[in-house]
Enzyme design. Structure first.
Site, PDB file in Angstrom:
ATOM      1  N   LYS A 174      35.999  35.932  34.319  1.00 48.47           N
ATOM      2  CA  LYS A 174      35.260  37.186  34.339  1.00 48.47           C
ATOM      3  C   LYS A 174      35.377  37.792  32.944  1.00 48.47           C
ATOM      4  O   LYS A 174      36.491  38.034  32.470  1.00 48.47           O
ATOM      5  CB  LYS A 174      35.823  38.185  35.349  1.00 48.47           C
ATOM      6  CG  LYS A 174      35.189  39.554  35.206  1.00 48.47           C
ATOM      7  CD  LYS A 174      35.454  40.437  36.376  1.00 48.47           C
ATOM      8  CE  LYS A 174      36.883  40.847  36.461  1.00 48.47           C
ATOM      9  NZ  LYS A 174      37.069  41.971  37.409  1.00 48.47           N
TER      10      LYS A 174
HETATM   11  C1  5RP Z   1      39.516  46.430  36.233  1.00 46.02           C
HETATM   12  C2  5RP Z   1      38.870  45.176  36.619  1.00 46.02           C
HETATM   13  C3  5RP Z   1      37.588  45.275  37.356  1.00 46.02           C
HETATM   14  O1  5RP Z   1      37.617  44.364  38.456  1.00 46.02           O
HETATM   15  C4  5RP Z   1      36.465  44.806  36.446  1.00 46.02           C
HETATM   16  O2  5RP Z   1      36.475  45.514  35.245  1.00 46.02           O
HETATM   17  C5  5RP Z   1      35.117  44.964  37.155  1.00 46.02           C
HETATM   18  O3  5RP Z   1      34.919  46.303  37.412  1.00 46.02           O
HETATM   19  P1  5RP Z   1      33.855  47.151  36.544  1.00 46.02           P
HETATM   20  O4  5RP Z   1      32.480  46.585  36.846  1.00 46.02           O
HETATM   21  O5  5RP Z   1      34.039  48.570  37.035  1.00 46.02           O
HETATM   22  O6  5RP Z   1      34.226  46.947  35.106  1.00 46.02           O
HETATM   23  O7  5RP Z   1      39.309  44.080  36.356  1.00 46.02           O
HETATM   24  O8  5RP Z   1      40.616  46.130  35.454  1.00 46.02           O
END
Ligand code: 5RP
Length: 263
Positions: A174
């Site tokens: 991610k």
């Molecule tokens: C926070 C995270 C969140 O899961 C990730 O950032 C996704 O959330 P957003 O779309 O709000 O950024 O890892 O640390």
């Protein structure tokens, strides 16, 4: 890759199109009751039918989600800092044992690394140790390439962090969308999903999701741009339509608007 790992991965990345819409509500582990997540149950219950998987902490799962829910879970297993401790923000380590993840019947786990910060080694070794344990049980690991203060969400940095995560054994990465995102995807040997990042206008968030898919991401792991939207259900539907139904941004935004008007 054993049957169990393949089966769990198929619960996260849908076999029909090899894509995924992950709803991320794990923010409380370092942000506390952030806006929109004051009560995770009331927020996510109407959204779950439009998401493929739910990313959250063990405390949120136990306390807010009905155990009869069928949505696959990706469990946040790294943590250890808070948003008010700026010097060490995201200097994370393991906060959930793999045994507890198994007990919670999760389909995958999420571990953050912070490439480029002085403590990068701690987060990287923490992730690889967790990956080794998960390999023994056939549990996929989603590497979260957090971006620390002073580091840019540009193609050079995100390509570095994403490729490192994949080379070190993560099964899914991610990261964040950026200009030239194609290069991040092309140089990463495992599937990539994008986080949404801070709340932005819905149309911009949908454009980002669309562009990321066009560039080769398999989907999103989005949180704030959904649960802080003026219509979270509308936004969830719109993001799902972009990822799985090949909607254009206009079509998706019209879907968001129609739901917004209805509510
Ligand atoms: C926070 C995270 C969140 O899961 C990730 O950032 C996704 O959330 P957003 O779309 O709000 O950024 O890892 O640390």
């Amino acid at each position: 890759m054993d049957w169990g790992m393949k089966n769990r991965l198929s619960r996260i990345i849908k076999p029909k199109d090899k894509r995924t819409v992950m709803l991320a509500v794990d923010h409380g582990y370092f942000m506390g009751p952030t806006s929109g997540l004051e009560n995770i149950k009331t927020m996510v219950d109407p959204l779950l039918r439009y998401a493929d998987t739910l990313m959250l902490t063990r405390g949120a799962l136990r306390n807010y989600i009905d155990p009869e829910q069928q949505i696959p879970i990706v469990l946040r297993v790294s943590g250890g800092t808070s948003i008010i401790n700026e010097d060490h923000l995201l200097h994370e380590g393991t906060v959930v044992s793999v045994e507890d993840a198994i007990r919670l019947n999760v389909s995958g786990v999420a571990f953050s690394i912070l490439v480029g910060q002085p403590f990068e080694r701690d987060t990287i070794l923490g992730m690889t140790e967790y990956i080794d344990t998960c390999e023994r049980y056939g549990i996929p690991v989603l590497a979260v390439t957090a971006v620390g203060r002073g580091l840019g969400k540009d193609v050079k940095y995100l390509s570095l962090a994403s490729r490192m995560a994949a080379e070190l054994g993560a099964h899914i990465v991610k990261t964040y969308y950026c200009d030239g995102f194609e290069k991040v995807v092309e140089t990463c040997p495992v599937p990539i999903v994008i986080a949404g990042g801070k709340k932005q206008p819905e149309k911009d968030a949908l454009q980002m999701a669309f562009d990321a898919i066009q560039a080769g991401a398999i989907g999103v792991d989005m949180g704030r741009n959904i649960f802080q939207s003026s219509s979270p259900v509308g936004m969830m539907k719109a993001v799902n339509a972009i990822v799985h139904k090949r909607y254009t941004v206009k079509e998706a935004y019209d879907l968001f608007e129609s739901d917004h008007i209805k509510n």
